[in-house]
Scaffold this motif. Structure first.
Motif, mmCIF file in Angstrom:
data_model
loop_
_atom_site.group_PDB
_atom_site.id
_atom_site.type_symbol
_atom_site.label_atom_id
_atom_site.label_comp_id
_atom_site.label_asym_id
_atom_site.label_seq_id
_atom_site.Cartn_x
_atom_site.Cartn_y
_atom_site.Cartn_z
ATOM 1 N N ILE A 27 146.178 48.129 124.348
ATOM 2 C CA ILE A 27 145.067 48.033 123.397
ATOM 3 C C ILE A 27 145.276 46.808 122.513
ATOM 4 N N ARG A 28 144.167 46.344 121.946
ATOM 5 C CA ARG A 28 144.225 45.260 120.956
ATOM 6 C C ARG A 28 144.116 45.874 119.566
ATOM 7 N N ILE A 29 145.038 45.515 118.692
ATOM 8 C CA ILE A 29 145.128 46.112 117.364
ATOM 9 C C ILE A 29 144.868 45.025 116.326
ATOM 10 N N PRO A 30 143.787 45.107 115.558
ATOM 11 C CA PRO A 30 143.589 44.145 114.464
ATOM 12 C C PRO A 30 144.536 44.447 113.303
ATOM 13 N N VAL A 31 145.116 43.413 112.729
ATOM 14 C CA VAL A 31 146.076 43.563 111.634
ATOM 15 C C VAL A 31 145.503 42.872 110.413
ATOM 16 N N THR A 32 145.154 43.640 109.410
ATOM 17 C CA THR A 32 144.570 43.067 108.189
ATOM 18 C C THR A 32 145.222 43.591 106.916
ATOM 19 N N SER A 33 145.924 44.752 106.982
ATOM 20 C CA SER A 33 146.506 45.338 105.775
ATOM 21 C C SER A 33 147.746 44.565 105.345
ATOM 22 N N TYR A 34 148.135 44.798 104.098
ATOM 23 C CA TYR A 34 149.237 44.041 103.512
ATOM 24 C C TYR A 34 150.551 44.308 104.234
ATOM 25 N N ARG A 35 150.884 45.572 104.438
ATOM 26 C CA ARG A 35 152.165 45.903 105.069
ATOM 27 C C ARG A 35 152.211 45.451 106.523
ATOM 28 N N ASN A 36 151.128 45.692 107.244
ATOM 29 C CA ASN A 36 151.113 45.295 108.658
ATOM 30 C C ASN A 36 151.195 43.780 108.809
#
Length: 842
Positions: A27-36
């Motif tokens: 899967i493709r996972i978008p990363v936008t949060s601070y920790r991620n």
């Protein structure tokens, strides 16, 4: 990648997601949060080994909304390997990870919460490639039955899908190649299911339990497809539709199979049909089909997908075999050319020759014609008229300022933003392979760091090579032999010799006064009246006004300046007409009010019947509107004194007369040259001076102390209009005549102009541009012209009306020139030699 060599670390960085990642799925996972974001930057972008690419993907609990809240994390997650990391900085920093699931793990505790989550994990099932044959479940008959049933149902599901969709074919290939124990996880990732159902399958560590929880989902998809097919067959929109909404999530998610996949399939089908209909040559069709096969297998998210699609669209749009029919009628073509352009006999004759040969032999390759002449003589419009007379499409390419060879041959497709060259783009625009291409301003090409476009044109303009022209972007040979190329230039001096050799040059000189008057009356004036909204009945231009415009306001080779002046007169007439009509309307309205009458005034009726119309434009009106004449009385104030001679020069804008002024002063024997002269003219001045120093005694020139005329004397030679660069081998005779006049104190005939180059031995050499120079002298009011003897043959190109107004003297030596220039004989010369001449009396 050998997954059997991967060992699951005891601690894993954690990535919290909304969905569920199953082992064996990607899967493709978008990363936008601070920790991620911190995890990606610190752990993935700076990784040093394969194990550093393994992360823990933890789904949220049912109902969890806050992504970074550790209390919402599900206790079971999936260890995954990061295959790809892509990022963007606009409109804000973000990353996208492509992650492939490896195995399940249990989150025992959090080892770190800042700057990103790290958990202590325990592996729950085997990694891909590890031996599972020792598992007792494999020998369980119930498990074997479940596995066999699952395999049959998955095959049945694939058979119910549309195999024409590329994604379905890939799914079938994937399910057939996977081991049976991996099928539940892969199918759970594919079919439509709720988040809670997916979490239950993720929690099923036992293989049999996993099959039992996944089988209902698979059966539900099959039932949904069956109901969908039945609804389509029956055409009903009742209860089956409700069942489809309930039981056919796969139709929206994967037999939708994704809307992009279906659209991509339609594009492939359309492109394939266009390729078959394009009637390409065999070599081009093979390349197009090969690219189409690559396009079919290419994922839509790849940047090369859109590039390949654009390339295939170009291949199908090019006119590989489309031609426009020609209608060759010599008499009609001659009438069309005469109606569109006055004069230009040599050019028209060459066009008619081409048409005649074309009519006799249909396989004639397109000629490469180059029209060379000053601006405003109609070179571009003649090209358009040729296309009209042939019945071909016309396309103009402006080459002025082009400094990149990619403009001609295109960019290679390895570059981002690549595109074909302007030749291929022009063929795509006109849609036929036999148009008339006008390469405008070919003499203004320049080279830069991106190559030489003039060198790239060599293949285009070579009739022996352009049958297989290869554009860098297209990378397939295209036949340009049927294209008729016409180039235009102001001068041939800046065209590279190799390129110049491939073209047939036709010189287009300037117009005479009579030709300009005819063009103004029959072409320019009707055009300007129409553009300014003037009725020919409202304004009348007298012949004297047009002659005044030509001789006193627009001394040029072409007619652009003349057209602008006519436009200025039309604007002044428009203002006058509007003012008069407004005053008359006000007068009529006042009369109507006083007489209580319903009579209305019609502007047009008034304009055509009023005694104040038509407005007559005569010579006085021209001077009132345009101001004092620009060129009136130029010669008398500048000549008639010693040391001044009139020469003739050729420039890119046509012929011009050139004044040469010389003066002397006390000094140390220096020669001063001013007027922004080139090296050739500086050399001509030195040769002229040295010749005169050796022959001063023959021309009544006093020599100081009997030694040298340069003794204690400086000479200054000036060419006015110093801001304009001047160079060329045609000013020698003018300079030596001006110097002779300066030293002997005699005045040169003010109605005489001359051209020619000299040698140290006193010979007069022939020069070029005779017709343009003679026309310029005629425009300036010159009556006598001195030409080199070897240029006598060029007199045939000069119109008879011009020859009747001028007297020509043909000279071979400088002595001949000086005898013509000065009416009084020289004491130290023998009697005057008879100089060959042609005048109006002859």
């Amino acid at each position: 990648m050998a997954t059997s060599s991967i060992k699951l670390p005891r601690r894993l960085p954690l990535l919290i997601i909304d969905g569920v990642l199953f082992p064996g799925a990607s899967i493709r996972i978008p990363v936008t949060s601070y920790r991620n974001m911190n995890m990606v930057k610190s752990h993935l972008l700076n990784r040093s080994s394969l194990s550093s690419a393994i992360i823990g993907v933890v789904p949220k609990e049912v109902g969890g909304n806050i992504e970074e809240d550790r209390t919402n994390m599900h206790p079971v997650g999936t260890a995954g390997i990061v295959v790809q990391v892509t990022g963007t900085n606009w409109p804000r920093p973000a990353y996208t990870l492509l992650v492939t699931g490896l195995c399940r793990f249990k989150l025992e505790s959090l080892a770190q919460e800042s700057p990103y989550l790290v958990g202590n994990v325990k592996q729950l099932d085997k990694l891909p490639g590890e031996d599972i044959s020792g598992n007792a479940d494999d020998k369980n008959s119930e498990l074997n039955d479940l596995m066999e049933q699952f395999r049959e149902l998955s095959a049945k599901l694939i058979d119910m899908l549309d195999l024409a969709v590329p994604a379905v074919v890939r799914l079938k290939r994937l399910l057939n190649s996977l081991p049976v124990h991996s099928l539940p996880d892969v199918c759970a990732a594919i079919v439509r299911a709720s988040h809670e159902e997916r979490l239950q399958i993720l929690d099923a560590v036992d293989l049999a339990e996993r099959f039992r929880k996944t089988l209902p989902l698979l059966i539900r998809q099959i039932e949904g497809l069956r109901l969908l097919q039945k609804a389509k067959k029956d055409g009903s929109l009742g209860p089956p539709t409700i069942q489809i909404e309930k039981f056919a999530p796969l139709t929206r998610q994967r037999v939708d199979f994704d809307d992009e996949e279906n659209e991509d399939s339609d594009d492939v089908s359309n492109l394939e049909q266009k390729i078959k209909a394009a009637d390409m040559p065999e070599h081009a069709r093979k390349v197009a089909m090969k690219e189409l096969q690559r396009f079919k297998k290419m994922p839509t998210h790849m940047p090369e997908h859109s590039m390949t699609r654009s390339y295939l669209e170009l291949m199908t749009d090019l006119p590989w075999s489309k031609v426009s029919p020609e209608t060759i009628d010599l008499s009609k073509s001659k009438r069309d050319l005469d109606n569109d352009h006055f004069g230009l006999d040599k050019l028209k004759r060459r066009v008619l020759e081409y048409l005649a040969v074309r009519q006799l032999k249909n396989s004639l390759k397109g000629p490469i014609l180059c029209f060379v002449g000053p601006p405003g003589v109609g070179k571009t419009s003649v090209g358009r008229s040729i296309a009209k007379s042939l019945g071909r499409e016309f396309h103009r390419i402006s080459l002025g300022g082009v400094c990149d060879q990619a403009d001609i041959r295109g960019h290679r497709r390895t570059y981002i933003g690549s595109m074909p060259g302007r030749i291929i783009q022009g063929l795509r625009t006109v849609g036929v392979k036999n148009p008339v291409f006008l390469l405008d301003e070919i003499d203004k090409l320049s080279s830069g760091i991106h190559g030489d476009p003039a060198a790239a044109l060599l293949e285009v303009l070579d009739p022996e090579q352009n049958c297989a022209f290869t554009d860098h972007y297209l990378n397939v040979a295209f036949d340009l032999s049927q294209v008729m190329f016409i180039a235009t230039a102001n001068t041939t001096s800046t065209i590279p010799p190799a390129l110049f050799d491939r073209m047939e040059v036709i010189h287009v000189p300037g117009y005479t006064h009579d030709e300009k008057q005819h063009i103004a009356r029959n072409h320019l004036l009707p055009k300007q009246l129409n553009e300014h909204g003037l009725n020919p009945d409202l304004v009348q231009f007298q012949d004297e006004a047009i002659k005044s415009l030509i001789s006193k306001y627009t001394r040029e080779a072409g007619v652009r300046g003349l057209e602008r002046k006519i436009g200025a007169l039309c604007r002044a007439v428009a203002v006058k007409i509007v003012e008069k009509n407004k005053m008359m309307l006000q007068k009529v309205e006042t009369t109507n009010i006083s007489e209580n009458s319903d009579t209305k005034c019609d502007d047009k009726h008034f304009a055509t019947n009023s005694s104040e119309f038509p407005i007559v434009i005569d010579e006085k009106a021209v001077e009132y509107i345009l101001g004092p004449p620009i060129f009136d009385g130029e010669l008398p104030p500048r000549v008639g004194m010693p040391g001044v001679a009139i020469g003739m020069a050729w420039t890119q804008t046509g012929g011009e007369i050139l004044f040469v002024e010389a003066t002397k002063m006390e000094g140390g024997g220096q020669l001063i040259l001013t007027g922004q002269l080139g090296d050739v003219m500086k050399e001509s001045a030195k040769i002229a001076l040295n010749w005169l120093r050796n022959h001063a005694h023959k021309y009544d020139i006093p020599i100081v102390n009997g030694t040298d005329l340069m003794e204690n004397t400086d000479i200054h030679i000036h060419f006015p209009a110093g801001a304009v660069g001047k160079d060329g081998p045609s000013a020698g005779v003018t300079i030596v005549t001006a110097l002779t006049s300066l030293f002997n104190g005699k005045v040169i005939d003010p109605e005489l102009a001359m051209t020619g180059e000299i040698t140290l031995r006193g010979l007069v050499l022939p020069v070029g541009g005779i017709k343009c120079k003679v026309l310029a002298a005629h425009r300036a009011g010159i009556k006598k012209i001195v030409l080199p003897k070897r240029n006598e043959k060029d007199l045939k190109d000069i119109p008879a009306s011009i020859q009747a107004d001028l007297c020509f003297y043909f000279v071979s030596t400088i002595d001949d020139v000086l005898q013509v220039a000065f009416e009084e004989p020289f004491d130290n010369l023998p009697q005057k030699v008879n100089i060959p001449q042609i005048s109006s009396k002859l």
